[in-house]
Design a protein around this motif. Sequence first.
Motif, PDB file in Angstrom:
ATOM      1  N   ASN A  80      18.893   8.294 -37.202  1.00 41.80           N
ATOM      2  CA  ASN A  80      18.145   9.316 -36.486  1.00 41.80           C
ATOM      3  C   ASN A  80      18.979   9.792 -35.300  1.00 41.80           C
ATOM      4  O   ASN A  80      19.255   9.033 -34.379  1.00 41.80           O
ATOM      5  N   VAL A  81      19.397  11.059 -35.350  1.00 42.81           N
ATOM      6  CA  VAL A  81      20.281  11.566 -34.304  1.00 42.81           C
ATOM      7  C   VAL A  81      19.520  11.797 -33.005  1.00 42.81           C
ATOM      8  O   VAL A  81      20.111  11.920 -31.946  1.00 42.81           O
ATOM      9  N   ASN A  82      18.212  11.856 -33.081  1.00 40.98           N
ATOM     10  CA  ASN A  82      17.402  12.039 -31.892  1.00 40.98           C
ATOM     11  C   ASN A  82      17.068  10.663 -31.321  1.00 40.98           C
ATOM     12  O   ASN A  82      16.213   9.950 -31.834  1.00 40.98           O
ATOM     13  N   ASN A  83      17.769  10.274 -30.251  1.00 40.89           N
ATOM     14  CA  ASN A  83      17.602   8.934 -29.698  1.00 40.89           C
ATOM     15  C   ASN A  83      16.191   8.678 -29.189  1.00 40.89           C
ATOM     16  O   ASN A  83      15.660   7.579 -29.352  1.00 40.89           O
ATOM     17  N   VAL A  84      15.593   9.668 -28.560  1.00 43.97           N
ATOM     18  CA  VAL A  84      14.236   9.510 -28.039  1.00 43.97           C
ATOM     19  C   VAL A  84      13.266   9.245 -29.187  1.00 43.97           C
ATOM     20  O   VAL A  84      12.411   8.351 -29.117  1.00 43.97           O
ATOM     21  N   GLU A  85      13.425  10.001 -30.266  1.00 43.64           N
ATOM     22  CA  GLU A  85      12.551   9.821 -31.417  1.00 43.64           C
ATOM     23  C   GLU A  85      12.766   8.450 -32.056  1.00 43.64           C
ATOM     24  O   GLU A  85      11.809   7.791 -32.487  1.00 43.64           O
ATOM     25  N   ALA A  86      14.016   8.002 -32.117  1.00 42.36           N
ATOM     26  CA  ALA A  86      14.323   6.707 -32.717  1.00 42.36           C
ATOM     27  C   ALA A  86      13.654   5.569 -31.947  1.00 42.36           C
ATOM     28  O   ALA A  86      13.084   4.652 -32.536  1.00 42.36           O
ATOM     29  N   VAL A  87      13.724   5.636 -30.623  1.00 38.69           N
ATOM     30  CA  VAL A  87      13.105   4.596 -29.793  1.00 38.69           C
ATOM     31  C   VAL A  87      11.585   4.644 -29.928  1.00 38.69           C
ATOM     32  O   VAL A  87      10.930   3.594 -30.062  1.00 38.69           O
ATOM     33  N   CYS A  88      11.013   5.826 -29.899  1.00 40.55           N
ATOM     34  CA  CYS A  88       9.561   5.960 -30.041  1.00 40.55           C
ATOM     35  C   CYS A  88       9.088   5.456 -31.403  1.00 40.55           C
ATOM     36  O   CYS A  88       8.025   4.825 -31.505  1.00 40.55           O
ATOM     37  N   LEU A 205      12.396 -20.559 -40.988  1.00 37.57           N
ATOM     38  CA  LEU A 205      12.129 -21.948 -40.628  1.00 37.57           C
ATOM     39  C   LEU A 205      10.801 -22.106 -39.889  1.00 37.57           C
ATOM     40  O   LEU A 205      10.224 -23.192 -39.873  1.00 37.57           O
ATOM     41  N   SER A 206      10.303 -21.029 -39.314  1.00 38.67           N
ATOM     42  CA  SER A 206       9.113 -21.099 -38.455  1.00 38.67           C
ATOM     43  C   SER A 206       7.817 -21.137 -39.261  1.00 38.67           C
ATOM     44  O   SER A 206       7.756 -20.693 -40.409  1.00 38.67           O
ATOM     45  N   ASP A 207       6.775 -21.646 -38.619  1.00 39.04           N
ATOM     46  CA  ASP A 207       5.454 -21.686 -39.252  1.00 39.04           C
ATOM     47  C   ASP A 207       4.767 -20.334 -39.182  1.00 39.04           C
ATOM     48  O   ASP A 207       4.035 -19.958 -40.096  1.00 39.04           O
ATOM     49  N   TYR A 208       4.994 -19.629 -38.087  1.00 40.40           N
ATOM     50  CA  TYR A 208       4.400 -18.307 -37.897  1.00 40.40           C
ATOM     51  C   TYR A 208       5.455 -17.360 -37.342  1.00 40.40           C
ATOM     52  O   TYR A 208       6.299 -17.765 -36.536  1.00 40.40           O
ATOM     53  N   ASN A 209       5.395 -16.108 -37.787  1.00 39.36           N
ATOM     54  CA  ASN A 209       6.401 -15.125 -37.393  1.00 39.36           C
ATOM     55  C   ASN A 209       5.774 -13.921 -36.710  1.00 39.36           C
ATOM     56  O   ASN A 209       4.775 -13.379 -37.186  1.00 39.36           O
ATOM     57  N   LEU A 210       6.358 -13.521 -35.594  1.00 38.63           N
ATOM     58  CA  LEU A 210       6.024 -12.267 -34.937  1.00 38.63           C
ATOM     59  C   LEU A 210       7.298 -11.436 -34.881  1.00 38.63           C
ATOM     60  O   LEU A 210       8.365 -11.960 -34.568  1.00 38.63           O
ATOM     61  N   TYR A 211       7.177 -10.141 -35.195  1.00 44.69           N
ATOM     62  CA  TYR A 211       8.368  -9.310 -35.321  1.00 44.69           C
ATOM     63  C   TYR A 211       8.342  -8.112 -34.387  1.00 44.69           C
ATOM     64  O   TYR A 211       7.286  -7.563 -34.075  1.00 44.69           O
ATOM     65  N   THR A 212       9.544  -7.708 -33.975  1.00 47.18           N
ATOM     66  CA  THR A 212       9.697  -6.479 -33.216  1.00 47.18           C
ATOM     67  C   THR A 212      10.655  -5.554 -33.951  1.00 47.18           C
ATOM     68  O   THR A 212      11.413  -5.984 -34.821  1.00 47.18           O
ATOM     69  N   SER A 213      10.615  -4.298 -33.592  1.00 44.28           N
ATOM     70  CA  SER A 213      11.577  -3.315 -34.093  1.00 44.28           C
ATOM     71  C   SER A 213      12.319  -2.748 -32.886  1.00 44.28           C
ATOM     72  O   SER A 213      11.700  -2.448 -31.863  1.00 44.28           O
ATOM     73  N   THR A 214      13.621  -2.620 -33.015  1.00 51.37           N
ATOM     74  CA  THR A 214      14.419  -2.091 -31.912  1.00 51.37           C
ATOM     75  C   THR A 214      15.250  -0.909 -32.397  1.00 51.37           C
ATOM     76  O   THR A 214      15.458  -0.736 -33.598  1.00 51.37           O
ATOM     77  N   ALA A 215      15.715  -0.122 -31.468  1.00 51.83           N
ATOM     78  CA  ALA A 215      16.568   1.025 -31.786  1.00 51.83           C
ATOM     79  C   ALA A 215      17.916   0.838 -31.095  1.00 51.83           C
ATOM     80  O   ALA A 215      17.970   0.589 -29.888  1.00 51.83           O
ATOM     81  N   LEU A 216      18.976   0.911 -31.872  1.00 45.03           N
ATOM     82  CA  LEU A 216      20.330   0.778 -31.330  1.00 45.03           C
ATOM     83  C   LEU A 216      20.913   2.168 -31.115  1.00 45.03           C
ATOM     84  O   LEU A 216      21.076   2.936 -32.070  1.00 45.03           O
ATOM     85  N   ILE A 217      21.215   2.483 -29.854  1.00 45.33           N
ATOM     86  CA  ILE A 217      21.719   3.811 -29.501  1.00 45.33           C
ATOM     87  C   ILE A 217      23.227   3.727 -29.260  1.00 45.33           C
ATOM     88  O   ILE A 217      23.670   3.033 -28.346  1.00 45.33           O
ATOM     89  N   PRO A 218      24.024   4.405 -30.078  1.00 44.14           N
ATOM     90  CA  PRO A 218      25.482   4.380 -29.896  1.00 44.14           C
ATOM     91  C   PRO A 218      25.880   4.901 -28.518  1.00 44.14           C
ATOM     92  O   PRO A 218      25.291   5.849 -27.997  1.00 44.14           O
ATOM     93  N   SER A 219      26.862   4.255 -27.927  1.00 49.23           N
ATOM     94  CA  SER A 219      27.317   4.645 -26.598  1.00 49.23           C
ATOM     95  C   SER A 219      28.031   5.990 -26.620  1.00 49.23           C
ATOM     96  O   SER A 219      28.719   6.336 -27.570  1.00 49.23           O
ATOM     97  N   ILE A 220      27.833   6.725 -25.552  1.00 47.16           N
ATOM     98  CA  ILE A 220      28.499   8.019 -25.399  1.00 47.16           C
ATOM     99  C   ILE A 220      29.636   7.921 -24.386  1.00 47.16           C
ATOM    100  O   ILE A 220      30.706   8.504 -24.555  1.00 47.16           O
ATOM    101  N   TYR A 221      29.431   7.123 -23.334  1.00 50.71           N
ATOM    102  CA  TYR A 221      30.369   7.095 -22.221  1.00 50.71           C
ATOM    103  C   TYR A 221      31.293   5.880 -22.214  1.00 50.71           C
ATOM    104  O   TYR A 221      32.322   5.891 -21.556  1.00 50.71           O
ATOM    105  N   ASN A 222      30.929   4.810 -22.926  1.00 42.85           N
ATOM    106  CA  ASN A 222      31.785   3.619 -22.957  1.00 42.85           C
ATOM    107  C   ASN A 222      31.624   2.931 -24.306  1.00 42.85           C
ATOM    108  O   ASN A 222      31.051   3.495 -25.233  1.00 42.85           O
ATOM    109  N   ASP A 223      32.118   1.723 -24.419  1.00 38.12           N
ATOM    110  CA  ASP A 223      32.086   1.022 -25.701  1.00 38.12           C
ATOM    111  C   ASP A 223      30.862   0.135 -25.873  1.00 38.12           C
ATOM    112  O   ASP A 223      30.771  -0.630 -26.836  1.00 38.12           O
ATOM    113  N   ILE A 224      29.919   0.214 -24.963  1.00 44.00           N
ATOM    114  CA  ILE A 224      28.734  -0.640 -25.027  1.00 44.00           C
ATOM    115  C   ILE A 224      27.541   0.156 -25.545  1.00 44.00           C
ATOM    116  O   ILE A 224      27.105   1.127 -24.923  1.00 44.00           O
ATOM    117  N   ASP A 225      27.016  -0.263 -26.707  1.00 46.23           N
ATOM    118  CA  ASP A 225      25.836   0.394 -27.259  1.00 46.23           C
ATOM    119  C   ASP A 225      24.592  -0.044 -26.492  1.00 46.23           C
ATOM    120  O   ASP A 225      24.552  -1.123 -25.897  1.00 46.23           O
TER     121      ASP A 225
END
Length: 263
Positions: A80-88, A205-225
Amino acid sequence: MKLDELINKYHKQLNENDLYIWNYISKHRKECETLAIDQLAHKCNVSRTTILRFSQKLSLKGYGELKVYLKLDNEKSKENVNNVEAVCDAYNEVIKNIKEKDCTDIFELIDKSRTLYVYGIGMVQSSIKKEFKRTFLTAGKIFYDLSGYTEANAIVDLATDEDVFVIISVSGENQFIMDFAKNLKIKNIPIISITKLKDNSLAKLSDYNLYTSTALIPSIYNDIDFESLTSYFILIEILFLKYMEYKTQKNKKEEKHEIGNVD
């Protein structure tokens, strides 16, 4: 429910052939979306019956339903090229999943446990642990925040199967976390894991699982996403609100039962 979540949930039922099939599918998700069952069987060097049984072990009706799940996963994971939309989108997915999840077993475990612990390694995990502890303290539930390696190893020797551990790991693959979790399982100590929604070792391995979803935004100004981790805090808040609803309903049932006994 995503395929990765089904793999984590039913991992103990999967044999070596099943894991090989999943390994191929997970590495060729787009290709497998269009493969017929005989084609996938040929690529995995197994019979079509083995593919069918693999699908059924994941609680699916058959290979056709597996492909439907795979197609849905692929559509959600498109870049998703729209970073705001990807995070939302990531936030919305977390909200939807935890809102629909039946957490009764988790809440009953928390209520009956002697001691509650929350554990994770790293700066991000430290913030998440503090929020988890702070939030549930409002409901009178005290989670002991474990930090570092030495403290974790010491607690394993003291903990019993009357305790419960909430383990937070972004990847679910940290080696020390895995060794720590295995030591807990040897003593039959319940584990609730919080990880990203993907095929990962800690969730299996766990008895119960809780999950999250994250959005990885490629860096524009440096090498850190940039990876958005706010979804962890959203998960905790909604989990807490569901726990409060659970307690309210439980208290109403107990009051009704007491009134019935008086009558």
